[in-house]
Design a protein around this motif. Structure first.
Motif, PDB file in Angstrom:
ATOM      1  N   ASN A 237       0.739  -1.187   0.119  1.00  0.00           N
ATOM      2  CA  ASN A 237      -0.142  -0.089  -0.022  1.00  0.00           C
ATOM      3  C   ASN A 237       0.906   1.161  -0.182  1.00  0.00           C
ATOM      4  O   ASN A 237       0.240   2.346   0.191  1.00  0.00           O
ATOM      5  N   LYS A 238       2.276   1.165  -0.242  1.00  0.00           N
ATOM      6  CA  LYS A 238       3.039   2.288  -0.088  1.00  0.00           C
ATOM      7  C   LYS A 238       3.966   2.225  -1.426  1.00  0.00           C
ATOM      8  O   LYS A 238       4.108   0.910  -1.652  1.00  0.00           O
ATOM      9  N   LYS A 239       4.473   3.274  -2.019  1.00  0.00           N
ATOM     10  CA  LYS A 239       5.571   3.222  -2.980  1.00  0.00           C
ATOM     11  C   LYS A 239       7.033   3.524  -2.644  1.00  0.00           C
ATOM     12  O   LYS A 239       7.020   4.883  -2.193  1.00  0.00           O
ATOM     13  N   VAL A 240       7.806   2.752  -2.584  1.00  0.00           N
ATOM     14  CA  VAL A 240       9.245   3.181  -1.907  1.00  0.00           C
ATOM     15  C   VAL A 240       9.945   4.188  -2.637  1.00  0.00           C
ATOM     16  O   VAL A 240      10.344   5.219  -2.134  1.00  0.00           O
ATOM     17  N   ARG A 241       9.714   4.302  -3.878  1.00  0.00           N
ATOM     18  CA  ARG A 241      10.227   5.183  -4.708  1.00  0.00           C
ATOM     19  C   ARG A 241       9.813   6.892  -4.487  1.00  0.00           C
ATOM     20  O   ARG A 241      10.308   7.783  -4.544  1.00  0.00           O
ATOM     21  N   LYS A 242       8.283   6.810  -4.197  1.00  0.00           N
ATOM     22  CA  LYS A 242       7.936   8.014  -3.632  1.00  0.00           C
ATOM     23  C   LYS A 242       8.327   8.639  -2.340  1.00  0.00           C
ATOM     24  O   LYS A 242       8.335   9.815  -1.861  1.00  0.00           O
ATOM     25  N   LEU A 243       8.724   7.552  -1.724  1.00  0.00           N
ATOM     26  CA  LEU A 243       9.392   7.935  -0.078  1.00  0.00           C
ATOM     27  C   LEU A 243      10.572   8.384  -0.239  1.00  0.00           C
ATOM     28  O   LEU A 243      11.369   9.204   0.693  1.00  0.00           O
ATOM     29  N   LEU A 244      11.526   8.230  -1.228  1.00  0.00           N
ATOM     30  CA  LEU A 244      12.951   8.484  -1.197  1.00  0.00           C
ATOM     31  C   LEU A 244      13.328   9.802  -1.589  1.00  0.00           C
ATOM     32  O   LEU A 244      13.714  10.082  -2.818  1.00  0.00           O
ATOM     33  N   VAL A 245      12.640  10.744  -0.867  1.00  0.00           N
ATOM     34  CA  VAL A 245      13.010  12.326  -1.227  1.00  0.00           C
ATOM     35  C   VAL A 245      13.922  12.871  -0.190  1.00  0.00           C
ATOM     36  O   VAL A 245      13.744  12.382   0.865  1.00  0.00           O
ATOM     37  N   GLY A 246      14.358  13.941  -0.501  1.00  0.00           N
ATOM     38  CA  GLY A 246      15.171  14.722   0.328  1.00  0.00           C
ATOM     39  C   GLY A 246      16.673  14.081   0.809  1.00  0.00           C
ATOM     40  O   GLY A 246      17.062  13.103   0.341  1.00  0.00           O
ATOM     41  N   ASN A 247      17.332  14.612   1.970  1.00  0.00           N
ATOM     42  CA  ASN A 247      18.654  14.297   2.306  1.00  0.00           C
ATOM     43  C   ASN A 247      18.366  13.234   3.513  1.00  0.00           C
ATOM     44  O   ASN A 247      19.805  12.959   3.924  1.00  0.00           O
ATOM     45  N   LYS A 271      24.260   0.448   1.243  1.00  0.00           N
ATOM     46  CA  LYS A 271      24.338   1.095   2.652  1.00  0.00           C
ATOM     47  C   LYS A 271      23.429   2.046   2.928  1.00  0.00           C
ATOM     48  O   LYS A 271      22.633   2.803   2.040  1.00  0.00           O
ATOM     49  N   ASP A 272      23.177   2.114   4.055  1.00  0.00           N
ATOM     50  CA  ASP A 272      21.982   3.243   4.590  1.00  0.00           C
ATOM     51  C   ASP A 272      22.814   4.533   4.394  1.00  0.00           C
ATOM     52  O   ASP A 272      23.587   5.144   4.625  1.00  0.00           O
ATOM     53  N   LYS A 273      21.973   5.491   3.531  1.00  0.00           N
ATOM     54  CA  LYS A 273      22.598   6.738   2.805  1.00  0.00           C
ATOM     55  C   LYS A 273      21.489   7.764   2.579  1.00  0.00           C
ATOM     56  O   LYS A 273      20.375   7.383   2.556  1.00  0.00           O
ATOM     57  N   PRO A 274      21.834   9.013   2.392  1.00  0.00           N
ATOM     58  CA  PRO A 274      20.738  10.003   1.969  1.00  0.00           C
ATOM     59  C   PRO A 274      20.158   9.657   0.656  1.00  0.00           C
ATOM     60  O   PRO A 274      20.788   9.221  -0.268  1.00  0.00           O
ATOM     61  N   CYS A 275      18.727   9.905   0.692  1.00  0.00           N
ATOM     62  CA  CYS A 275      17.965   9.465  -0.440  1.00  0.00           C
ATOM     63  C   CYS A 275      18.463  10.204  -1.682  1.00  0.00           C
ATOM     64  O   CYS A 275      18.200   9.722  -2.873  1.00  0.00           O
ATOM     65  N   ASN A 276      18.835  11.438  -1.694  1.00  0.00           N
ATOM     66  CA  ASN A 276      19.325  12.123  -2.876  1.00  0.00           C
ATOM     67  C   ASN A 276      20.428  11.714  -3.220  1.00  0.00           C
ATOM     68  O   ASN A 276      20.952  12.389  -4.140  1.00  0.00           O
ATOM     69  N   LYS A 277      21.178  10.827  -2.499  1.00  0.00           N
ATOM     70  CA  LYS A 277      22.479  10.440  -3.237  1.00  0.00           C
ATOM     71  C   LYS A 277      22.295   9.068  -3.855  1.00  0.00           C
ATOM     72  O   LYS A 277      23.209   8.160  -4.307  1.00  0.00           O
ATOM     73  N   LEU A 278      21.154   8.583  -3.971  1.00  0.00           N
ATOM     74  CA  LEU A 278      20.744   7.254  -4.620  1.00  0.00           C
ATOM     75  C   LEU A 278      20.694   7.453  -6.125  1.00  0.00           C
ATOM     76  O   LEU A 278      20.158   8.434  -6.585  1.00  0.00           O
ATOM     77  N   ASN A 279      21.175   6.478  -6.806  1.00  0.00           N
ATOM     78  CA  ASN A 279      21.289   6.354  -8.242  1.00  0.00           C
ATOM     79  C   ASN A 279      20.132   5.700  -8.617  1.00  0.00           C
ATOM     80  O   ASN A 279      19.423   4.911  -7.830  1.00  0.00           O
ATOM     81  N   GLU A 280      19.962   5.439  -9.710  1.00  0.00           N
ATOM     82  CA  GLU A 280      18.585   4.515 -10.461  1.00  0.00           C
ATOM     83  C   GLU A 280      18.654   3.158 -10.234  1.00  0.00           C
ATOM     84  O   GLU A 280      17.868   2.628  -9.709  1.00  0.00           O
ATOM     85  N   GLU A 281      19.912   2.847 -10.229  1.00  0.00           N
ATOM     86  CA  GLU A 281      20.058   1.251  -9.987  1.00  0.00           C
ATOM     87  C   GLU A 281      20.039   0.954  -8.632  1.00  0.00           C
ATOM     88  O   GLU A 281      19.317  -0.199  -8.376  1.00  0.00           O
ATOM     89  N   GLU A 282      20.095   1.718  -7.564  1.00  0.00           N
ATOM     90  CA  GLU A 282      19.938   1.321  -6.148  1.00  0.00           C
ATOM     91  C   GLU A 282      18.713   1.729  -5.822  1.00  0.00           C
ATOM     92  O   GLU A 282      18.110   0.815  -5.016  1.00  0.00           O
ATOM     93  N   ILE A 283      17.998   2.537  -6.641  1.00  0.00           N
ATOM     94  CA  ILE A 283      16.410   2.475  -6.244  1.00  0.00           C
ATOM     95  C   ILE A 283      15.673   1.413  -6.698  1.00  0.00           C
ATOM     96  O   ILE A 283      14.900   0.913  -5.796  1.00  0.00           O
ATOM     97  N   LYS A 284      16.158   0.771  -7.800  1.00  0.00           N
ATOM     98  CA  LYS A 284      15.522  -0.388  -8.339  1.00  0.00           C
ATOM     99  C   LYS A 284      15.733  -1.474  -7.501  1.00  0.00           C
ATOM    100  O   LYS A 284      14.981  -2.244  -7.264  1.00  0.00           O
ATOM    101  N   ARG A 285      16.863  -1.418  -6.868  1.00  0.00           N
ATOM    102  CA  ARG A 285      17.415  -2.583  -5.869  1.00  0.00           C
ATOM    103  C   ARG A 285      16.582  -2.336  -4.622  1.00  0.00           C
ATOM    104  O   ARG A 285      15.976  -3.638  -4.096  1.00  0.00           O
ATOM    105  N   LEU A 286      16.145  -1.174  -3.952  1.00  0.00           N
ATOM    106  CA  LEU A 286      15.420  -0.832  -3.018  1.00  0.00           C
ATOM    107  C   LEU A 286      13.808  -1.292  -3.407  1.00  0.00           C
ATOM    108  O   LEU A 286      13.036  -1.772  -2.593  1.00  0.00           O
ATOM    109  N   GLU A 287      13.550  -1.123  -4.512  1.00  0.00           N
ATOM    110  CA  GLU A 287      12.278  -1.403  -4.878  1.00  0.00           C
ATOM    111  C   GLU A 287      11.843  -2.992  -4.851  1.00  0.00           C
ATOM    112  O   GLU A 287      10.591  -3.500  -4.990  1.00  0.00           O
ATOM    113  N   THR A 288      12.881  -3.770  -4.640  1.00  0.00           N
ATOM    114  CA  THR A 288      12.624  -5.252  -4.369  1.00  0.00           C
ATOM    115  C   THR A 288      11.787  -5.450  -3.299  1.00  0.00           C
ATOM    116  O   THR A 288      11.414  -6.615  -2.817  1.00  0.00           O
TER     117      THR A 288
END
Length: 362
Positions: A237-247, A271-288
């Motif tokens: 019921n949530k989209k992780v991509r929409k949550l990954l905003v800000g630092n 690694k746990d790091k600021p959301c605005n430092k994530l690249n597209e490949e890392e976001i896709k990994r998080l979406e798993t």
């Protein structure tokens, strides 16, 4: 249920325990999860035609009316399993059956060892032989050996020519492969997740355990899992991509326990790091996190399983009376048949319904 419905007949009940209803006593955390608000053949693994007939013969409403008429008043408790009726105490159900079967001769502490047939059934027990014109087998499956569970129903069925489908523990926790050993580090933590297995999906509580994973959503999944992969949506019921905003750091933005996020991130090598430092490949990994696939190693076994799946093949059973099509006057009820219900009162409902089908025609 069977014995309480048949009056004016010479009936005996053979029970291996010192008291009747010992599996009822421990069910539903000693509150007996006895049926569900919604019951259909879709809640069962097994032959749909027989299941539908039996459930129509004696429905969840019929069962609730029977219980109410005998002083037992179950209520839905959505905090435990959605839609499930629980009694005030399992002992209330046992006391009800003790009262309604007062006309039945009971052989307690009596274990059936074999059954022969010569015009009548000769039931061999560890105490004596009992002769019967008709024999009803309702001894369940292999789960809860400590409460008297045994293979006797399947042994009898095979002796009279029945086919028994492969038996397996069901409504049971999963052990995990090496890749999911991080589950064990979270032992005691629970999350609400969506699980997908075969063509089924379940929403409910997942409990991480020292052997792997358990909880209602896992128990239901275990009924349908065969081999291969299943998946979890850890953040339904949530989209992780929409949550990954800000630092802010990832683990602060995703609304899941920090313990879980630390282990999950490590499992996907991020690694746990600021959301605005994530690249597209890392976001896709998080979406798993929405479709985390894994293959269970196995399950916790019969000592932890609530029921046994598999059993006596139902195409060898009369759909209306539960009578064997291989041997006249031999009947099989409930869990020993190759029909298994999901978590939530479905197996009790089928046991009661099949008993009524038999009692109406015996």
């Amino acid at each position: 249920m069977f014995a309480s419905k048949i009056k004016n007949k010479n009936i005996c009940l053979i029970e291996s325990n010192s008291k009747i209803g010992q599996k009822i006593k421990v069910s539903g955390g000693a509150k007996c999860n006895i049926t569900n608000e919604k019951v259909s053949c879709d809640n069962y693994l097994g032959e749909k035609k027989l299941t539908s007939f039996v459930l129509k013969e004696f429905s969840n409403k019929d069962l609730l009316n029977f219980l109410n008429e005998n002083g037992v008043y179950p209520k839905v408790n959505p905090k435990i399993v959605k839609g499930t009726y629980f009694c005030n105490s399992s002992q209330d159900v046992i006391d009800m059956f003790s009262k309604t079967t007062s006309h039945v001769k009971k052989f307690l502490n009596t274990k059936v060892t074999d059954v022969n047939y010569d015009e009548n059934f000769i039931i061999k027990t560890d105490n004596q032989n009992i002769k019967a014109r008709k024999l009803v087998v309702a001894s369940g499956g292999l789960s809860y050996e400590g409460l008297g569970a045994s293979s006797i129903a399947f042994d009898i069925a095979k002796k009279f020519g029945h086919t028994v489908a492969k038996l397996n523990p069901a409504l049971v926790g999963f052990t995990v492969q090496k890749e999911q050993f991080w589950f064990k580090k979270l032992s005691g933590l629970s999350l609400m997740v969506k699980a997908k297995v075969e063509n089924k999906s379940f929403y409910g509580s997942l409990l991480f355990a020292h052997k792997g994973c358990s909880g209602p959503v896992i128990l239901n999944s275990s009924l349908y899992w065969k081999k291969g992969k299943m998946s979890f949506d850890f953040l339904p019921n949530k989209k992780v991509r929409k949550l990954l905003v800000g630092n802010a750091f990832i683990s602060s933005k995703i609304p899941l326990p920090k313990r879980f996020m630390q282990e999950f991130l490590e499992s996907i090598e991020l690694k746990d790091k600021p959301c605005n430092k994530l690249n597209e490949e890392e976001i896709k990994r998080l979406e798993t996190i929405h479709d985390y696939e894994f293959s269970p190693a196995g399950n916790f076994g019969y000592t932890k399983a609530e029921v046994t799946k598999g059993g006596i093949c139902t195409d060898e059973i009369d759909i209306q009376s539960m009578e064997s099509l291989k041997q006249k006057d031999l009947y099989f009820l409930g869990e020993c048949l190759d029909i298994t219900g999901e978590l939530g009162g479905y197996n009790f409902q089928f046991a009661f319904s099949s008993a009524v089908s038999c009692a109406n025609r015996i």
